[in-house]
Design a protein around this motif. Sequence first.
Motif, PDB file in Angstrom:
ATOM      1  N   UNK A 322     -13.464 -36.850  14.239  1.00 59.13           N
ATOM      2  CA  UNK A 322     -12.829 -35.624  13.767  1.00 59.13           C
ATOM      3  C   UNK A 322     -12.115 -35.879  12.453  1.00 59.13           C
ATOM      4  N   UNK A 323     -11.430 -37.004  12.403  1.00 61.33           N
ATOM      5  CA  UNK A 323     -10.746 -37.351  11.159  1.00 61.33           C
ATOM      6  C   UNK A 323     -11.757 -37.520  10.032  1.00 61.33           C
ATOM      7  N   UNK A 324     -12.846 -38.219  10.336  1.00 61.93           N
ATOM      8  CA  UNK A 324     -13.874 -38.444   9.315  1.00 61.93           C
ATOM      9  C   UNK A 324     -14.426 -37.104   8.836  1.00 61.93           C
ATOM     10  N   UNK A 325     -14.612 -36.200   9.790  1.00 59.97           N
ATOM     11  CA  UNK A 325     -15.174 -34.896   9.470  1.00 59.97           C
ATOM     12  C   UNK A 325     -14.216 -34.095   8.583  1.00 59.97           C
ATOM     13  N   UNK A 326     -12.945 -34.156   8.937  1.00 54.58           N
ATOM     14  CA  UNK A 326     -11.955 -33.430   8.132  1.00 54.58           C
ATOM     15  C   UNK A 326     -11.915 -33.979   6.702  1.00 54.58           C
ATOM     16  N   UNK A 327     -12.005 -35.287   6.586  1.00 58.56           N
ATOM     17  CA  UNK A 327     -12.006 -35.901   5.255  1.00 58.56           C
ATOM     18  C   UNK A 327     -13.198 -35.378   4.461  1.00 58.56           C
TER      19      UNK A 327
END
Length: 459
Positions: A322-327
């Motif tokens: 999710x963090x990677x996606x938000x980035x």
Amino acid sequence: MSLMLYNTIKREKEAFVPIRPGHIGMYVCGVTVYDYCHVGHARVMIVFDVIYRWLMHSGFDVDYVRNFTDVDDKIIKRAAERGIAIDALTNEMIDAFHADADALGCLRPTHEPRATAHMDAMISMIQALMEKDMAYVSESGDVLYAVRGFSDYGQLSGKKIDELESGSRVDVDQSKRDPLDFVLWKMAKADEPAWASPWGQGRPGWHIECSAMSCGHLGDTFDIHGGGMDLKFPHHENEIAQARAANGGGFARYWLHNGFVNINAEKMSKSLGNFFTIREVTERYHPEVLRMFMLGTHYRSPLDFSDAALDVAKSGLDRLYKTAKRCQESGVTGAGGQALLPHHFTTAMDDDFNTPEALAVLFDTSRALNKGLNEAQDVTALAGQFTAMSALLGIVQQDTAIWFQSGDVDAAAIEALIEERLQARKNRDFARADAIRNELSAQGIVLEDSASGTTWKKN
RNA sequence: GGCAGGGUGGCUCAGUGGUACGGCGGAGGACUGCAAAUCCUUUAUUCGCGAGUUCGAUUCUCGCCCCUGCCUCCA
């Protein structure tokens, strides 16, 4: 802080000093290729893959050798059962091994020698042992290693020859001078595969191939030798005995052994029948989940395998994705420039490859990233760290959209419903909007509204 | 029996001579039309049991209990 390794033969952690500055020779015992690999094998692959990556990251030129045992009793038996040629079986299983290892995100070793391609090296090692009176031909014609002649026998496993209860579990072969003597060269029966040797047609014993191939590729004395805990005795002990006695080298200087994968606190093994093959598991879970699961426990500790544990690993991985996606959605690549690893991550990995602690740093970074993203701060540096750590551990390597949306779903239909729901919401028809959410939810599709629009994922 | 490694919150998993990392789960809050996600707060007076060393031990020493592995092929 420098790299510290737990060296089985010393029974303590010690600073790693390579024989040749900047270079590391590492040999890891592979598998006997007669069947598909199970989760226990996956652990060895993953553990040493992470070690391999970390050593390279630390600036070493690593020569990583992992063998295939492609001649052995079990192989002969299995090929006969299936009515196929031995080559056909071993080639099939080696291909399957590679497919599994690749799926798990493991880098290929620099060399993957096959025992059958190194007969000369094994035969000459046995010859050297015969010349030094460390081996003898028994009544049955097999060539055996004379354990009593090697004073250091038992050094690795901490066993004393006289204290071993030989014969307590298996009948002792009366042709052996000592019950612990083991086969170097086995005479072939009529329809068994065989190679010519000074002692007649036969095949090598299990232990000699690793001694011959490791020394052959890495030299008589090399840096690291690894494998599963169960290989400590007798396999690794015998490797040491053969290699040191034959060539006078010191053999491996650092011995690394990974713990088992257990099921209900019992070792996963073929004989107990309580194993799952890698492909069985990866049908239900993404291979990276298996990797995440392995990394959550220190490599020397036992690891209890269960669906519940895999679910937990998946939840944690999802969080990172999710963090990677938000980035990604925020246009933060984290690439560009040399990404510095957090100091704590480096000290954790340098401390005998403490991946659980390294993961803790990754999660901390993930939280900091999310927070920074929420507050519209410049998170380029954090994103760089996040990416670098993930790459070293070999996780969060999939496309984020595919990670959350993979599976047999009709993306177009979902997008259409999302669009319809958007219109309903604009018209403040929340009943219809909720109906769509529920409808998709029933199919395992979760909708997430945000300022930039609505996204979906498979639950 | 010998040897090796363990016993840390609901689960899991690190760690340290000065009251314990992270994940999962739970609770509360912010946010949201509702959700989800995210963030914040919170969730072990306590690290198998007993004794010792110490100003102080979960961490060191000794004893005990329990678990697992190796001693046969096994990653």
